[in-house]
Design a protein around this motif. Structure first.
Motif, PDB file in Angstrom:
ATOM      1  N   GLU A 799       0.823  -1.209   0.000  1.00  0.00           N
ATOM      2  CA  GLU A 799       0.000   0.000   0.000  1.00  0.00           C
ATOM      3  C   GLU A 799       0.855   1.256   0.000  1.00  0.00           C
ATOM      4  N   ALA A 800       2.042   1.207   0.610  1.00  0.00           N
ATOM      5  CA  ALA A 800       2.936   2.365   0.582  1.00  0.00           C
ATOM      6  C   ALA A 800       3.407   2.681  -0.839  1.00  0.00           C
ATOM      7  N   MET A 801       3.409   1.672  -1.714  1.00  0.00           N
ATOM      8  CA  MET A 801       3.808   1.872  -3.112  1.00  0.00           C
ATOM      9  C   MET A 801       2.599   2.059  -4.030  1.00  0.00           C
ATOM     10  N   GLY A 802       1.407   2.234  -3.444  1.00  0.00           N
ATOM     11  CA  GLY A 802       0.228   2.486  -4.256  1.00  0.00           C
ATOM     12  C   GLY A 802      -0.407   1.234  -4.824  1.00  0.00           C
ATOM     13  N   GLY A 803      -0.111   0.071  -4.264  1.00  0.00           N
ATOM     14  CA  GLY A 803      -0.672  -1.174  -4.763  1.00  0.00           C
ATOM     15  C   GLY A 803      -1.596  -1.827  -3.757  1.00  0.00           C
ATOM     16  N   THR A 804      -2.003  -3.055  -4.056  1.00  0.00           N
ATOM     17  CA  THR A 804      -2.875  -3.824  -3.165  1.00  0.00           C
ATOM     18  C   THR A 804      -2.356  -5.244  -3.056  1.00  0.00           C
ATOM     19  N   LEU A 805      -2.634  -5.858  -1.900  1.00  0.00           N
ATOM     20  CA  LEU A 805      -2.310  -7.264  -1.677  1.00  0.00           C
ATOM     21  C   LEU A 805      -3.561  -7.921  -1.126  1.00  0.00           C
ATOM     22  N   THR A 806      -4.159  -8.828  -1.906  1.00  0.00           N
ATOM     23  CA  THR A 806      -5.432  -9.445  -1.524  1.00  0.00           C
ATOM     24  C   THR A 806      -5.346 -10.961  -1.664  1.00  0.00           C
ATOM     25  N   PRO A 807      -6.024 -11.684  -0.788  1.00  0.00           N
ATOM     26  CA  PRO A 807      -6.058 -13.150  -0.889  1.00  0.00           C
ATOM     27  C   PRO A 807      -7.195 -13.600  -1.802  1.00  0.00           C
ATOM     28  N   ASP A 808      -7.059 -14.788  -2.354  1.00  0.00           N
ATOM     29  CA  ASP A 808      -8.106 -15.398  -3.161  1.00  0.00           C
ATOM     30  C   ASP A 808      -7.983 -16.910  -2.999  1.00  0.00           C
ATOM     31  N   GLU A 809      -9.031 -17.614  -3.330  1.00  0.00           N
ATOM     32  CA  GLU A 809      -9.037 -19.064  -3.195  1.00  0.00           C
ATOM     33  C   GLU A 809      -8.418 -19.712  -4.417  1.00  0.00           C
ATOM     34  N   THR A 810      -7.531 -20.655  -4.192  1.00  0.00           N
ATOM     35  CA  THR A 810      -6.931 -21.406  -5.294  1.00  0.00           C
ATOM     36  C   THR A 810      -7.907 -22.484  -5.762  1.00  0.00           C
ATOM     37  N   PRO A 811      -8.216 -22.543  -7.044  1.00  0.00           N
ATOM     38  CA  PRO A 811      -9.091 -23.619  -7.528  1.00  0.00           C
ATOM     39  C   PRO A 811      -8.528 -24.989  -7.156  1.00  0.00           C
ATOM     40  N   GLY A 812      -9.353 -25.829  -6.552  1.00  0.00           N
ATOM     41  CA  GLY A 812      -8.896 -27.134  -6.109  1.00  0.00           C
ATOM     42  C   GLY A 812      -8.361 -27.139  -4.692  1.00  0.00           C
ATOM     43  N   GLY A 813      -8.328 -25.965  -4.039  1.00  0.00           N
ATOM     44  CA  GLY A 813      -7.868 -25.892  -2.652  1.00  0.00           C
ATOM     45  C   GLY A 813      -6.553 -25.163  -2.530  1.00  0.00           C
ATOM     46  N   GLY A 814      -6.467 -24.303  -1.548  1.00  0.00           N
ATOM     47  CA  GLY A 814      -5.254 -23.540  -1.327  1.00  0.00           C
ATOM     48  C   GLY A 814      -5.556 -22.059  -1.281  1.00  0.00           C
ATOM     49  N   LEU A 815      -4.478 -21.265  -1.223  1.00  0.00           N
ATOM     50  CA  LEU A 815      -4.603 -19.811  -1.126  1.00  0.00           C
ATOM     51  C   LEU A 815      -3.737 -19.157  -2.190  1.00  0.00           C
ATOM     52  N   THR A 816      -4.274 -18.118  -2.823  1.00  0.00           N
ATOM     53  CA  THR A 816      -3.545 -17.342  -3.811  1.00  0.00           C
ATOM     54  C   THR A 816      -3.430 -15.907  -3.319  1.00  0.00           C
ATOM     55  N   MET A 817      -2.203 -15.397  -3.249  1.00  0.00           N
ATOM     56  CA  MET A 817      -1.981 -14.001  -2.880  1.00  0.00           C
ATOM     57  C   MET A 817      -1.756 -13.192  -4.159  1.00  0.00           C
ATOM     58  N   ILE A 818      -2.587 -12.153  -4.350  1.00  0.00           N
ATOM     59  CA  ILE A 818      -2.538 -11.337  -5.560  1.00  0.00           C
ATOM     60  C   ILE A 818      -1.883 -10.010  -5.213  1.00  0.00           C
ATOM     61  N   LEU A 819      -0.695  -9.779  -5.765  1.00  0.00           N
ATOM     62  CA  LEU A 819       0.049  -8.538  -5.575  1.00  0.00           C
ATOM     63  C   LEU A 819      -0.160  -7.668  -6.807  1.00  0.00           C
ATOM     64  N   ALA A 820      -0.877  -6.563  -6.672  1.00  0.00           N
ATOM     65  CA  ALA A 820      -1.186  -5.668  -7.785  1.00  0.00           C
ATOM     66  C   ALA A 820      -0.485  -4.339  -7.570  1.00  0.00           C
ATOM     67  N   LEU A 821       0.333  -3.906  -8.595  1.00  0.00           N
ATOM     68  CA  LEU A 821       1.072  -2.645  -8.530  1.00  0.00           C
ATOM     69  C   LEU A 821       0.888  -1.882  -9.831  1.00  0.00           C
TER      70      LEU A 821
END
Length: 827
Positions: A799-821
C-alpha cells in the motif's frame, strides 16, 4: 431405549490431564467388565497419555480429504454399529471437517447418547460459549471452537481436572505438553501464571454454578424448602423509602465479610398493581445495588413478609436485611409490622433488623388525592341539597308509605349522591336524610324524638349503611383513579425504556422523550453546574431559569423549562432523572473504553511482539551459536562434509535472523510513517529470481510463469523483493510435499499482477483479513517459525507503493496471494 449418560472432564487449560483422567476412568470401567471402546482420543504426542490407551479397543478413524489435505475424524457410523456400553470421545468442542455427518463433535456425541451409548469426553473452559469473550480478554487469544453451555450443563457428571498454574508450567517446561520449539512462546503467552490463575478461577466458578444448579434441582425434586447454607446469600428488602441506601450498604458489608457471598435486593410490589413505592428512589437504589456487585429483583405479593421469605427461600438465602419500622409507636401496638412478622416466620434464615434515622418517625404521606373531579363533587352537593327536599315533598304529597319504605327511598337517594359526588356529598346527604326521616316520617312527627325503639334502630342502621356505601363508592373511585395513573406511569416508563434501547445515544433519547412526554420547551442535564446534555430550545443552563429542578444524584441535576409539573408527574420525572444518571455513566464508560482501546491494542501488539520475538529470535540464534561452537570445538574432528553442513546451518540461521530483524525494522518504520519509498520501473523477471535466491534452497522449488512481454512494475525494487520473499515463504510453509507454490504474472490495463499460488489447506473466506494482522498465526497452523509479521508487513509495504495485496481461493484448494502494482510509466 434409555439415553446414554454423559461424563465430562473439564479443565482450565490444555495439559492439565483431562484426557489422562478420562482414559483412567475408561480403563477402570473396562476392568469391571464394561464394554468400552475408544471413539477418538488425541494424545498430541504425549507419551504418558498414549500409554494409557493400553489394550483398549480403538475404532479406526475415518480419513477425509479437504482442499487437498488428508484429515482424520471419528467414524461415527462405525461407533454406532459397534454399539459399546461406553464410547471415549476426546475434545467435545472440536469442529469436524466439511463432509462429516455433523458440523461439531458435540453433535456426534448427542447422537451416541440418543442411541443409548454413554460417553466420556473432555472440554476446556475457554471453549464454553458464555466464557469465550472473557477468555479472549484475559489471554489475548481468540478461541474459534466453542460449544453451547447447555450441552455441558446437561451432562450427568462434570469432573474438574485441576492443577495449579505452577505445576502446569513445570509440566510445560519439561516437555510434557508441547514440542520443545513451542515451549518458550507458550510460557510467555497463553501459559503465563496470571492467565492460568484466571482460567482456573473461571473453571471453578463455572463448576460451582453447575453444582448449584444440581443442588437446586435436588431440593426441588425432594420438596426441600429449608435453607442449606452452602453459600452465603444476603437478601435486602427495599420499600423505596429513604432508608434504602443505608440498608443496601449494610447488606453489602455483611456480604463482603464472606468471600463469594451474593447480594440480592428485592422489592415487593403491591399485588393490586397500584403505585406504592417511589419509582425514582427504587431506580437509584437499583443502581447502588448493581454498583456494589449485587442484583436487583422485584416480586409481587399482598403479604409482604411472606413474599420476602418466599423469595429468600427460593434463592437459598442465608440472611435477610430489613429496616426498622418507620411507623409510629401507636401503629406498632396495633400491628406487629413487617420486621417482627418476618422474624417470626423466618425459621433458619437469620434476619438483621437495621436501625436508621427514619425509624419510628411515621410514614411520610402526601395529601390524599381527590377521588372525583371538582365538578362532580359540586354536582353531588347540589344533588344532596336539592334532591332531599324534593324527595320529602314527593313522599308527603303522594300515597303514604311505611317507615321502612321511606328509609329505603332515602337510602337510594344517598347512594345516588355518592355515585355522583363521592364521599363528602354522600355524608351530607346521609345526615340530611336521617334528620328528614326523624322530623317528617318518624312518630312523633315534627319533633326530633323517636317514640319506638325499633324506629331508632332503623334510623341507626340507615345512617351506618349510608356512610358505609358512601365510603365504598369513594374508595372505589380513588382506587380506579390511582390504577389509571399507575397504568399511565407504567406505559410512560415502558415507552422510555424502548426509546432508550433503540437510540444510538441513550442519554439524548431519554431527555428528548422526557421533553416530549410532558410537553416541555427544554430539558437540560447539568453536572456540578456544567451542562452535559440538553434537548429543546431555548436550553435552560441555570437552575434560576428552570421551572422545575430535579436531583438525579449527588452531582447531577435535571432542569426543566416549559411548565410547572403536578406532584404525580414529578415522581415520573424523578424516575427519568435516575435513568439519565445511569445513561450518562454508560456514555462516559463507553468514551473511556474507546479512548483506552488504542492503548490496549498497542499493549496487545507489544505483548505479542515480545512473546513472538523472544522465541523466534532465540531459535536462529541458538542454531547459529551451536553451529559456530561446533566449528570452533577442538574436541570434535569434522570432515569437510560436516563442516559444510555446519556452515550452511549458520548461514541459514543468520539469514532467517536477518530477515526477521529487517521485517521488524520495516514494520516499525511503516507504522511511524518514516519508511522511504523510491519507486522506479522494474521488471518482474529481475525481482522474482532475486527474491527466490534470498529464500534459499526451498525457493528454487518454486515454479515461475512470468510472460516475457509482461510490462514493468512501478515500485521500489528492494521493498518489492521483501514483499515477494514474505509471501513466497508463507506459501512454502503451507504447501504440501511435492506441490510447490507457483508464481504467475499478468497485466490488466494500468496494473500488473503477480500471483503467488499454493495448494495448501487454504483459509476460510471469513478469516482472510486476519492473516494481515501483526503477530497473528491462524491457530493450529502455527508451524513454530516466524512471528506472524510477514503478511502484515507485505500489505503495508504494498500500500505504501500504491498497490494492493489481496487473498483469493486457489481452484482445487489452497490460497492465492494477488500482488497488484501500477504498471511502469502509468504511475
Amino acid at each position: 431405549m434409555p439415553r446414554g449418560e454423559l461424563r465430562i472432564y473439564l479443565g482450565a487449560a490444555p495439559g492439565v490431564g483431562k484426557t489422562y483422567a478420562m482414559l483412567e476412568e475408561a480403563r477402570r470401567r473396562a476392568g469391571r467388565g464394561t464394554d468400552v471402546v475408544i471413539g477418538l482420543v488425541e494424545t498430541h504426542g504425549r507419551r504418558h497419555t498414549a500409554a494409557m490407551l493400553g489394550d483398549l479397543e480403538v475404532v479406526p478413524r475415518r480419513t477425509m480429504t479437504y482442499r487437498g489435505v488428508a484429515f482424520t475424524e471419528m467414524d461415527l457410523d462405525a461407533v454406532l454399529r459397534r454399539r459399546p456400553d461406553i464410547a471415549v470421545v476426546d475434545e467435545l468442542a472440536h469442529t469436524n471437517i466439511p463432509g462429516c455427518r455433523n458440523a461439531k463433535r458435540w453433535q456426534d456425541v448427542q447422537q451416541l447418547l440418543d442411541a443409548g451409548i454413554s460417553v466420556l469426553t473432555t472440554v476446556n473452559i475457554q471453549h464454553l460459549e458464555s466464557l469465550n469473550d472473557v477468555v479472549t480478554r484475559i489471554t489475548g487469544a481468540e478461541q474459534r471452537e466453542t460449544l453451547p453451555d447447555a450441552i455441558v450443563r446437561a451432562a450427568e457428571q462434570v469432573e474438574l481436572v485441576d492443577m495449579t498454574p505452577e505445576a502446569l508450567r513445570r509440566r510445560m517446561a519439561h516437555g510434557n505438553i508441547y514440542q520443545p520449539e513451542k515451549i518458550d512462546a507458550a510460557l510467555g503467552n497463553y501459559f503465563r501464571t496470571g492467565n492460568l490463575t484466571a482460567l482456573r478461577e473461571l473453571a471453578l466458578l463455572w463448576l460451582a454454578d453447575k453444582v448449584e444448579d444440581q443442588l437446586d434441582k435436588y431440593r426441588a425434586d425432594h420438596a426441600i424448602d429449608s435453607t442449606w447454607e452452602t453459600r452465603e446469600r444476603i437478601v435486602v428488602a427495599l420499600t423505596g423509602g429513604l432508608e434504602g441506601d443505608t440498608l443496601i450498604r449494610r447488606a453489602s458489608r455483611i456480604a463482603a465479610r464472606t468471600k463469594g457471598a451474593d447480594l440480592l435486593a428485592v422489592h415487593v410490589a403491591r399485588s393490586d398493581g397500584l403505585a406504592g413505592a417511589d419509582p425514582a428512589a427504587l431506580a437509584k437504589q437499583r443502581v447502588l445495588v448493581e454498583s456494589l456487585g449485587g442484583s436487583y429483583h422485584q416480586v409481587v405479593g399482598a403479604d409482604i413478609p411472606q413474599a420476602v421469605l418466599d423469595f429468600a427461600r427460593g434463592a437459598n438465602a442465608t440472611q435477610i436485611v430489613l429496616g426498622a419500622s418507620r411507623r409510629g409507636r401507636f401503629a406498632q401496638i396495633l400491628s406487629a409490622g413487617v420486621g417482627v412478622t418476618t422474624i417470626a416466620r423466618s425459621g433458619s434464615i437469620d434476619v438483621h433488623l437495621v436501625s436508621h434515622e427514619h425509624a419510628g418517625r411515621g410514614r411520610r404521606r402526601g395529601p390524599m388525592p381527590a377521588a372525583l373531579s371538582r365538578s362532580r363533587r359540586v354536582a353531588g352537593f347540589l344533588t344532596a341539597l336539592l334532591g332531599l327536599p324534593l324527595l320529602v315533598a314527593l313522599l308527603k304529597v303522594g300515597p303514604q308509605l311505611s317507615l321502612t319504605n321511606d328509609i329505603l327511598l332515602f337510602l337510594a337517594a344517598v347512594v345516588g349522591v355518592a355515585l355522583i359526588g363521592g364521599l363528602w356529598p354522600a355524608l351530607l346527604a346521609a345526615v340530611g336524610a336521617s334528620l328528614a326521616l326523624n322530623w317528617f316520617f318518624t312518630p312523633p312527627l315534627f319533633r326530633f324524638t323517636i317514640a319506638e325503639v325499633q324506629n331508632l334502630l332503623a334510623l341507626a342502621i340507615f345512617v351506618t349503611v349510608a356512610v358505609a356505601v358512601s365510603w365504598v363508592v369513594d374508595t372505589a373511585a380513588r382506587k380506579t383513579r390511582q390504577a389509571a395513573q399507575a397504568s399511565a406511569d407504567a406505559q410512560t416508563l415502558a415507552t422510555v425504556a424502548g426509546s432508550v434501547l433503540r437510540g444510538e445515544r441513550p442519554l439524548i433519547a431519554l431527555l428528548d422523550r422526557l421533553r416530549e412526554t410532558f410537553g416541555l420547551d427544554s430539558v437540560t442535564l447539568i453536572d456540578d453546574g456544567t451542562v452535559v446534555a440538553a434537548v429543546g430550545h431555548p436550553v435552560c443552563v441555570a437552575p434560576v431559569d428552570a421551572d422545575v429542578e430535579v436531583k438525579a444524584d449527588e452531582t447531577l441535576t435535571v432542569l426543566l423549562r416549559g411548565r410547572i409539573l403536578e406532584a404525580s408527574d414529578r415522581r415520573i420525572v424523578e424516575a427519568f432523572a435516575a435513568q439519565a444518571a445511569v445513561a450518562l455513566k454508560q456514555e462516559r464508560l463507553a468514551t473511556e473504553a474507546a479512548a483506552a482501546k488504542p492503548l490496549a491494542e498497542a499493549d496487545r501488539l507489544r505483548t505479542a511482539l515480545l512473546a513472538a520475538v523472544s522465541h523466534d529470535l532465540r531459535t536462529p540464534l541458538a542454531a547459529a551459536t551451536a553451529a559456530v561452537a561446533g566449528l570452533r570445538s577442538r574436541d570434535i574432528q569434522l570432515d569437510d562434509e560436516d563442516r559444510d553442513e555446519l556452515l550452511a546451518t549458520t548461514d541459514e540461521s543468520l539469514g532467517r535472523l536477518d530477515r526477521l530483524v529487517a521485517n521488524l525494522l520495516d514494520m516499525s518504520r511503516l507504522q511511524a510513517g518514516a519508511l522511504g519509498v523510491v519507486a522506479i520501473d522494474v521488471g518482474a523477471e529481475d525481482v522474482v529470481p532475486r527474491a527466490l535466491d534470498e529464500i534459499g534452497p526451498d525457493g528454487h522449488d518454486v515454479t515461475v510463469h512470468v510472460p516475457d512481454d509482461l510490462p514493468p512494475l512501478h515500485a521500489d525494487p528492494g521493498l518489492l523483493e521483501r514483499i515477494l520473499v514474505n509471501i513466497v515463504t508463507n506459501a512454502l510453509r503451507h504447501s504440501p510435499p511435492g506441490r510447490p507454490p507457483v508464481i504467475t504474472g499478468s497485466s490488466h490495463g494500468d496494473t500488473v499482477e503477480l500471483r503467488v499460488i499454493d495448494h495448501g489447506p487454504g483459509i476460510p473466506h471469513d478469516r482472510w483479513d486476519d492473516v494481515f494482522l501483526p503477530f497473528q498465526r491462524l491457530g493450529d497452523r502455527d508451524t513454530g517459525t516466524g512471528v506472524g509479521l510477514g503478511l502484515a508487513l507485505s500489505r503495508g509495504l504494498t500500500e505504501a507503493m500504491g498497490g494492493t495485496l489481496t487473498p483469493d481461493e486457489t481452484p482445487g484448494g489452497g490460497l492465492t496471494m494477488i500482488l497488484a502494482l501500477p504498471a511502469g510509466g502509468m504511475a
